[in-house]
Design a protein around this motif. Structure first.
Motif, PDB file in Angstrom:
ATOM      1  N   LEU A  34      -0.885  11.240 -54.601  1.00 11.86           N
ATOM      2  CA  LEU A  34      -0.990  12.146 -54.775  1.00 11.86           C
ATOM      3  C   LEU A  34       0.905  12.073 -54.972  1.00 11.86           C
ATOM      4  N   ASP A  35       1.819  12.829 -55.220  1.00 14.94           N
ATOM      5  CA  ASP A  35       2.957  12.410 -54.931  1.00 14.94           C
ATOM      6  C   ASP A  35       3.723  14.626 -55.108  1.00 14.94           C
ATOM      7  N   LEU A  36       3.327  14.854 -53.930  1.00 22.56           N
ATOM      8  CA  LEU A  36       4.309  15.481 -53.282  1.00 22.56           C
ATOM      9  C   LEU A  36       5.734  15.716 -52.444  1.00 22.56           C
ATOM     10  N   THR A  37       6.411  16.323 -52.875  1.00 26.78           N
ATOM     11  CA  THR A  37       7.833  16.313 -51.501  1.00 26.78           C
ATOM     12  C   THR A  37       7.669  18.261 -50.860  1.00 26.78           C
ATOM     13  N   LEU A  38       6.862  18.231 -49.399  1.00 21.65           N
ATOM     14  CA  LEU A  38       6.947  18.771 -48.383  1.00 21.65           C
ATOM     15  C   LEU A  38       7.691  19.418 -47.362  1.00 21.65           C
ATOM     16  N   ASP A  39       7.812  20.447 -46.325  1.00 22.61           N
ATOM     17  CA  ASP A  39       8.232  20.544 -45.641  1.00 22.61           C
ATOM     18  C   ASP A  39       7.610  21.470 -44.456  1.00 22.61           C
ATOM     19  N   ARG A  40       8.065  21.237 -43.119  1.00 21.20           N
ATOM     20  CA  ARG A  40       8.217  21.832 -41.769  1.00 21.20           C
ATOM     21  C   ARG A  40       7.359  23.581 -42.091  1.00 21.20           C
ATOM     22  N   SER A  41       8.144  23.623 -42.655  1.00 28.38           N
ATOM     23  CA  SER A  41       7.321  24.988 -43.111  1.00 28.38           C
ATOM     24  C   SER A  41       6.304  25.457 -44.418  1.00 28.38           C
ATOM     25  N   GLY A  42       5.287  24.297 -44.627  1.00 32.23           N
ATOM     26  CA  GLY A  42       4.452  24.099 -45.825  1.00 32.23           C
ATOM     27  C   GLY A  42       4.583  24.456 -46.814  1.00 32.23           C
ATOM     28  N   ASN A  43       6.275  24.013 -47.176  1.00 30.55           N
ATOM     29  CA  ASN A  43       6.681  24.481 -48.637  1.00 30.55           C
ATOM     30  C   ASN A  43       6.401  22.598 -48.942  1.00 30.55           C
ATOM     31  N   CYS A  44       6.111  23.076 -50.314  1.00 30.95           N
ATOM     32  CA  CYS A  44       5.866  21.775 -51.496  1.00 30.95           C
ATOM     33  C   CYS A  44       5.563  22.250 -52.611  1.00 30.95           C
ATOM     34  N   ASP A  77      -4.479  33.238 -48.535  1.00 29.75           N
ATOM     35  CA  ASP A  77      -5.207  34.042 -48.046  1.00 29.75           C
ATOM     36  C   ASP A  77      -6.774  33.811 -48.926  1.00 29.75           C
ATOM     37  N   ASP A  78      -6.735  32.856 -49.820  1.00 25.50           N
ATOM     38  CA  ASP A  78      -7.668  31.950 -50.961  1.00 25.50           C
ATOM     39  C   ASP A  78      -8.152  31.502 -49.828  1.00 25.50           C
ATOM     40  N   SER A  79      -9.015  31.089 -49.439  1.00 25.26           N
ATOM     41  CA  SER A  79      -9.745  29.643 -48.791  1.00 25.26           C
ATOM     42  C   SER A  79      -9.568  28.558 -49.693  1.00 25.26           C
ATOM     43  N   PHE A  80      -9.731  28.423 -51.064  1.00 29.34           N
ATOM     44  CA  PHE A  80      -9.890  27.756 -51.715  1.00 29.34           C
ATOM     45  C   PHE A  80      -8.831  26.859 -51.505  1.00 29.34           C
ATOM     46  N   LEU A  81      -7.891  28.162 -51.757  1.00 25.93           N
ATOM     47  CA  LEU A  81      -6.095  27.445 -52.070  1.00 25.93           C
ATOM     48  C   LEU A  81      -5.884  26.783 -50.201  1.00 25.93           C
ATOM     49  N   GLN A  82      -6.623  28.241 -49.225  1.00 28.60           N
ATOM     50  CA  GLN A  82      -6.034  27.629 -48.064  1.00 28.60           C
ATOM     51  C   GLN A  82      -6.377  26.033 -48.072  1.00 28.60           C
ATOM     52  N   SER A  83      -7.106  25.566 -48.426  1.00 25.27           N
ATOM     53  CA  SER A  83      -7.318  23.984 -48.272  1.00 25.27           C
ATOM     54  C   SER A  83      -6.599  22.824 -49.194  1.00 25.27           C
ATOM     55  N   LEU A  84      -6.276  23.511 -50.325  1.00 24.69           N
ATOM     56  CA  LEU A  84      -5.593  22.600 -50.915  1.00 24.69           C
ATOM     57  C   LEU A  84      -4.160  23.020 -50.674  1.00 24.69           C
ATOM     58  N   ALA A  85      -3.586  23.683 -49.980  1.00 19.47           N
ATOM     59  CA  ALA A  85      -2.654  23.406 -49.421  1.00 19.47           C
ATOM     60  C   ALA A  85      -2.243  22.953 -48.730  1.00 19.47           C
ATOM     61  N   ALA A  86      -3.480  22.224 -47.371  1.00 24.64           N
ATOM     62  CA  ALA A  86      -3.899  21.844 -46.511  1.00 24.64           C
ATOM     63  C   ALA A  86      -1.920  20.306 -47.036  1.00 24.64           C
ATOM     64  N   ALA A  87      -2.359  19.896 -48.086  1.00 26.05           N
ATOM     65  CA  ALA A  87      -1.649  18.709 -48.312  1.00 26.05           C
ATOM     66  C   ALA A  87      -0.083  18.821 -48.167  1.00 26.05           C
ATOM     67  N   CYS A  88       0.319  20.318 -48.865  1.00 26.60           N
ATOM     68  CA  CYS A  88       0.937  20.446 -48.280  1.00 26.60           C
ATOM     69  C   CYS A  88       2.032  20.347 -46.432  1.00 26.60           C
ATOM     70  N   ASP A  89       1.267  20.072 -45.444  1.00 30.89           N
ATOM     71  CA  ASP A  89       1.435  20.630 -44.462  1.00 30.89           C
ATOM     72  C   ASP A  89       2.382  18.917 -43.775  1.00 30.89           C
ATOM     73  N   ARG A 108      15.795  16.143 -47.830  1.00 31.68           N
ATOM     74  CA  ARG A 108      16.193  16.488 -48.968  1.00 31.68           C
ATOM     75  C   ARG A 108      15.331  18.054 -48.685  1.00 31.68           C
ATOM     76  N   PRO A 109      15.509  19.191 -48.932  1.00 31.21           N
ATOM     77  CA  PRO A 109      15.282  20.679 -48.733  1.00 31.21           C
ATOM     78  C   PRO A 109      14.358  20.193 -50.426  1.00 31.21           C
ATOM     79  N   VAL A 110      12.670  21.224 -50.251  1.00 33.77           N
ATOM     80  CA  VAL A 110      11.825  21.155 -51.348  1.00 33.77           C
ATOM     81  C   VAL A 110      12.881  21.692 -52.349  1.00 33.77           C
TER      82      VAL A 110
END
Length: 270
Positions: free
Chosen positions: A83-93, A149-161, A244-246
């Motif tokens: 993984l190489d992600l910049t993420l924040d508490r709002s779930g953005n990454c 709302d898409d279950s696949f993207l929701q599971s993938l986006a868990a890395a942004c939490d 630092r902001p995403v």
């Protein structure tokens, strides 16, 4: 192209999220050791020189859990996934998930919207023969877009939490009714430099595992790296760019395709 299920095309994502949570759960901060070895010499430790290994570890955990955003990088000797992600508490990454020679997927999330951009190597490693080459050609430099709302993207986006990650780095208190825990030793190592930052290693040994938490010596004492060694295997989490902001840029609509193409359609699917 023949229809392909999403879970086949993007199987690397689940492994990356699992790696992040598994490695994070082992952080030494907040652990009550059965014995704390004497501190190393104070040279180069700055204001950490007068603190115990436990105090430094606890402070680093406090700095981590208080961060509103950060950059997270992971690697392990047991899997090519990184993984190489910049993420924040709002779930953005924003960043990418890599599968080594099998390719990588760029990932952007803003609110509920998610964009993915697999590279050619990834398409070719996931789809057989001409299908992978065709997908790499058809979606070259294009993002696949959808929402959580898409279950696949929701599971993938868990890395942004970020909030979930911060919680995973805080070990639960020991269960007095549970099995006995191995004795733990927490020590201060010699100051060193990692990726240009002066850091103090805090080494935890428990059973057959060794974990090293690198804590910034100057300024706020952020944790910058955690390495874990168990049975000859290693895992690493690197942390930086605290608060630092995403990056807020999102792909131009002209460079995107709807994620529904992965479900198959009348004319094209993957």
């Amino acid at each position: 192209m023949p229809r392909r299920r999403r879970s086949v095309a993007f199987g690397a994502a689940g492994a990356a999220v699992a790696l992040m949570c598994t490695a994070g759960a082992a952080v030494p901060a907040g652990t009550a050791p059965s014995g704390t070895a004497p501190a190393a010499g104070g040279g180069g430790e700055g204001d950490l020189a007068g603190k115990s290994a436990q105090q430094i570890s606890d402070d680093a955990l406090h700095q981590l859990t208080g961060a509103t955003s950060l950059r997270l990088r992971t690697s392990t000797s047991t899997d090519d996934t990184q993984l190489d992600l910049t993420l924040d508490r709002s779930g953005n990454c924003a960043g990418h998930i890599s599968k080594g020679p099998l390719g990588r997927v760029d990932l952007i999330k803003r609110g509920k919207d998610v964009w993915l951009k697999p590279d050619a190597a990834f398409w070719k490693s996931q789809l057989p023969g001409d299908e992978g080459a065709a997908a790499a050609r058809d979606y070259r430099d294009r993002y696949l877009h959808g929402t959580t709302d898409d279950s696949f993207l929701q599971s993938l986006a868990a890395a942004c939490d970020l909030t979930a990650f911060q919680k995973s780095m805080t070990p639960p208190p020991p269960d007095p009714q549970g099995p006995s825990q191995p004795s733990v030793t927490l020590t201060k190592g010699a100051p060193t430099t990692r990726e240009g930052t002066r850091v103090l290693p805090i080494v935890k040994k428990a059973g057959g595992a060794t974990q090293t938490l690198y804590v910034a010596v100057e300024g706020r004492h952020y944790p910058t790296e955690l390495t874990t060694e168990v049975d000859g295997e290693t895992g690493t989490i690197r942390l930086g760019d605290y608060d630092r902001p995403v990056p807020s840029a999102t792909p131009d609509p002209g460079r995107t395709a709807d994620i529904s193409v992965l479900e198959g359609g009348p004319s094209q699917s993957v």
